[in-house]
Design an enzyme around this catalytic site. Structure first.
Site, PDB file in Angstrom:
ATOM      1  N   ARG A 236     -55.674  -1.164  19.221  1.00  0.00           N
ATOM      2  CA  ARG A 236     -56.606  -2.264  19.482  1.00  0.00           C
ATOM      3  C   ARG A 236     -56.760  -3.065  18.192  1.00  0.00           C
ATOM      4  O   ARG A 236     -56.971  -2.495  17.118  1.00  0.00           O
ATOM      5  CB  ARG A 236     -57.961  -1.719  19.931  1.00  0.00           C
ATOM      6  N   HIS A 243     -52.137  -9.772  24.284  1.00  0.00           N
ATOM      7  CA  HIS A 243     -51.533  -8.532  23.803  1.00  0.00           C
ATOM      8  C   HIS A 243     -50.172  -8.837  23.191  1.00  0.00           C
ATOM      9  O   HIS A 243     -49.391  -9.631  23.735  1.00  0.00           O
ATOM     10  CB  HIS A 243     -51.322  -7.545  24.953  1.00  0.00           C
TER      11      HIS A 243
END
Length: 347
Positions: A236, A243
């Site tokens: 993360r 992403h």
């Protein structure tokens, strides 16, 4: 013909994006129903330019008469309500991990394995893969068609929006807090996310991998090829939307960089943005709101006999979630899988 469509988890980041995407793409909706938990009931969400949906309580909703249900709540909520919707004759497209590896439930990326939707599933549920899996298999498919993929090593750099609106709020508040000397409070993540990276997404498993890393492996095999080996490290990062993945692929037979580049350029849903100069690559900040999966930094991996490496970026709320779900719905419409639902009988 238009459909009655229910959006479950309508107040979440993905739910709102599904509603937006249905309207933008002109999916044939006669009636849209926004559903969420009782505490969100009564909120209003725009559907297109003229319609406002008032959020209704999921627990009280009768799915009889609804053709299509697009789920994006927690897996626990889908576990309860998706089978209930399917039992009422509704085709369910579930955006959680609850049913993705369940036998008899197709796991679909329309550009990659549309054949999985050749007929309506007996369980009435189609699973939407994890966002990190979606963008990777989109990139792997045209390459796998040329030279069979043997092994994939991938490191992900996943935005906080993948963990929901509260996670996005936490990144914002922690970032602001750094500049006013307010110690960051980690609630949505195990450690502060502002100005940090956290190599931990979802729960740890017995072998040391996290469930997110496990999902990337098993979902890739279910969607693309059961013989592909995948090792993932999922991280993360302090990015709001988008992403990114560094992907290293080993093939069974030779494939040239030129062959790969041409195949990717011709593949549906892929945009190759790859110039070997400053700024000649895609990053999350400029692809937010885009539907494509962007491929950059394509090059040979000389550490294996037949290897390539590339950088892969996509908007995880769009193609990584909402858009893929709506594309599944569009394919279901095209194939005639949205049969007339059962109607409730007054008792």
């Amino acid at each position: 013909m238009g459909y009655k469509v229910a959006i479950i988890g309508a107040t979440s980041a993905v739910g709102r994006e599904i509603i937006k995407t249905l309207a933008e793409r002109g999916f044939p909706v006669d009636e849209a129903v926004a559903l969420a938990s009782g505490r969100s009931a009564g909120q209003e969400i725009s559907f297109g330019e003229k319609t406002v949906l008032k959020v209704r309580d999921l627990d009280r909703y009768d799915f009889a008469g609804t053709h299509l249900a697009l789920f994006s709540p927690s897996a626990a909520i889908s576990a309860v309500h998706a089978p209930r919707a399917a039992a009422a004759g509704c085709l369910v497209i579930d955006n959680t991990s609850q049913f993705s590896m369940e036998p008899g439930v197709p796991l679909v990326v329309p550009e990659v394995n549309p054949h999985a939707m050749a007929k309506r599933p007996k369980k009435g549920i189609i699973a939407n893969p994890d966002g990190s899996t979606i963008q990777m298999v989109m990139a792997l498919k045209p390459l796998h068609d040329i030279a069979k993929v043997r092994r994939v090593v991938v490191a992900t750099y996943q935005s906080v929006s993948g963990a929901g609106k509260e996670a996005m709020d936490e990144l914002w508040s922690q970032t602001r807090g750094v500049f006013v000397n307010d110690p960051p409070l980690a609630e949505q993540f195990t450690k502060p996310i502002a100005f940090n990276v956290i190599p931990h997404i979802d729960a740890f498993m017995d072998d040391g991998a996290t469930k997110e890393e496990w999902k990337m492996a098993v979902e890739t095999r279910k969607i693309l090829d059961p013989d592909i080996q995948v090792v993932a490290t999922c991280v993360r990062v302090p990015v709001m939307i988008g992403h990114s993945e560094a992907v290293h692929v080993e093939f069974e037979t030779a494939i040239t960089e030129r062959q790969a580049r041409e195949a990717l350029r011709e593949a549906p849903g892929i945009t190759v943005l790859d110039h070997r100069d400053d700024g000649g690559y895609a990053t999350p900040i400029e692809i937010a709101g885009e539907d494509s999966v962007f491929i950059s930094r394509l090059r040979r991996d000389t550490t294996v006999p037949h290897g390539l490496a590339f950088w892969c970026v996509a908007d995880n709320l769009r193609k990584g979630a909402a858009l893929n779900a709506v594309q599944i719905a569009e394919e279901a419409h095209r194939l005639g899988l949205l049969e007339a639902p059962r109607l409730s009988i007054p008792g």
